[in-house]
Write a protein that holds these residues in place. Structure first.
Motif, PDB file in Angstrom:
ATOM      1  N   UNK A 106       0.846  -1.201   0.000  1.00 11.62           N
ATOM      2  CA  UNK A 106       0.000   0.000   0.000  1.00 11.62           C
ATOM      3  C   UNK A 106       0.878   1.247   0.000  1.00 11.62           C
ATOM      4  N   UNK A 107       1.917   1.251   0.831  1.00  9.90           N
ATOM      5  CA  UNK A 107       2.830   2.398   0.884  1.00  9.90           C
ATOM      6  C   UNK A 107       3.507   2.619  -0.468  1.00  9.90           C
ATOM      7  N   UNK A 108       3.903   1.536  -1.122  1.00  9.36           N
ATOM      8  CA  UNK A 108       4.547   1.668  -2.427  1.00  9.36           C
ATOM      9  C   UNK A 108       3.581   2.237  -3.454  1.00  9.36           C
ATOM     10  N   UNK A 109       2.343   1.770  -3.432  1.00  7.62           N
ATOM     11  CA  UNK A 109       1.369   2.237  -4.416  1.00  7.62           C
ATOM     12  C   UNK A 109       1.020   3.706  -4.220  1.00  7.62           C
ATOM     13  N   UNK A 110       1.198   4.216  -3.001  1.00 10.74           N
ATOM     14  CA  UNK A 110       0.863   5.613  -2.710  1.00 10.74           C
ATOM     15  C   UNK A 110       2.020   6.567  -2.983  1.00 10.74           C
ATOM     16  N   UNK A 111       3.220   6.029  -3.190  1.00 15.36           N
ATOM     17  CA  UNK A 111       4.400   6.873  -3.378  1.00 15.36           C
ATOM     18  C   UNK A 111       4.712   7.033  -4.862  1.00 15.36           C
ATOM     19  N   UNK A 112       5.404   8.088  -5.185  1.00 16.88           N
ATOM     20  CA  UNK A 112       5.851   8.337  -6.556  1.00 16.88           C
ATOM     21  C   UNK A 112       7.331   8.011  -6.669  1.00 16.88           C
ATOM     22  N   UNK A 117       9.857   8.069   0.136  1.00 16.19           N
ATOM     23  CA  UNK A 117       8.881   7.065   0.569  1.00 16.19           C
ATOM     24  C   UNK A 117       8.858   5.866  -0.375  1.00 16.19           C
ATOM     25  N   UNK A 118       9.076   6.106  -1.657  1.00 11.54           N
ATOM     26  CA  UNK A 118       9.095   5.023  -2.632  1.00 11.54           C
ATOM     27  C   UNK A 118      10.265   4.089  -2.339  1.00 11.54           C
ATOM     28  N   UNK A 119      11.441   4.661  -2.155  1.00 13.56           N
ATOM     29  CA  UNK A 119      12.625   3.845  -1.881  1.00 13.56           C
ATOM     30  C   UNK A 119      12.499   3.101  -0.564  1.00 13.56           C
TER      31      UNK A 119
END
Length: 215
Positions: A106-112, A117-119
């Motif tokens: 979920x965190x990955x899908x919300x980050x660009x 946050x993506x890394x």
């Protein structure tokens, strides 16, 4: 071994002891998927990968892991519970770990791509996937192989493939994680996810990635 299989068609011939259904063993199938998921994680962690390609690989990773966990919770862990002497605590532990992995997705899908946050999400997912695969390879799969018949494992493998085709393609950490409700809810949620994927043109399989983007 007794495992919780759904109703199966009758076998062909009278000698059931030597009957071998067609398909892949659940253990082999899930082990291959673990390897594929690990490859996607390593590709996604490459800082040299262009942002657009990272985004595509990230979408495929999210969908692939979500389908994989859904099928494991429907068929692998019920088999672990019924077949292994310590199956109940092992299954409970792994389902809890799956929930944490879904939250990281979920965190990955919300980050660009390009954002910290993506890394961070990629790093968390990679660590959890590595643990997930290691536990399966060293603890769960050898135990099942030692107890289950090959026919049972193949029939379970066939059910895993069916479950993955109907599974969600986006993480839903709050949906039921144990039968019978997950076998009812997951396909319904999967339909909604697939409609969203079609509308947005989202890629969900490794085969969907352009040749130059595939791990």
């Amino acid at each position: 071994m007794t495992v919780p299989l759904p109703p199966l068609p009758p076998t062909v011939g009278d000698d059931d002891e030597h009957y071998r259904p067609g398909g892949s063993s659940m253990v082999d199938l899930l082990a291959d998927e673990h390897e594929q998921i690990g490859t996607l994680c390593r590709e996604l962690a490459d800082p040299a990968l262009p942002a657009e390609q990272r985004h595509r690989v990230g979408e495929v990773l999210i969908a692939t892991v979500t389908r994989h966990l859904s099928a494991e919770e429907q068929y692998l862990y019920p088999s672990v519970r019924s077949a292994l002497p310590d199956g109940e605590p092992v299954a409970d532990r792994e389902i809890a770990a799956d929930a944490a992995l879904l939250r990281a997705l979920v965190d990955l899908s919300a980050a660009s791509t390009g954002e910290p946050d993506f890394d961070r999400a990629v790093s968390e997912i990679s660590e959890q996937v590595d643990r997930h695969s290691r536990v399966a390879a060293t603890e769960i799969f050898p135990a099942l192989r030692s107890i289950a018949t090959e026919a049972d494992l193949i029939r379970l493998g066939n059910r895993v493939q069916i479950a993955e085709e109907a599974a969600p393609t986006r993480p839903h950490p709050t949906t039921p994680a144990t039968p019978p409700w997950n076998r009812i809810v997951e396909p319904a949620v999967g339909v909604v996810d697939k409609v969203r994927d079609a509308v947005t043109g989202r890629q969900t399989y490794v085969e969907d990635l352009p040749d130059g983007t595939r791990p």
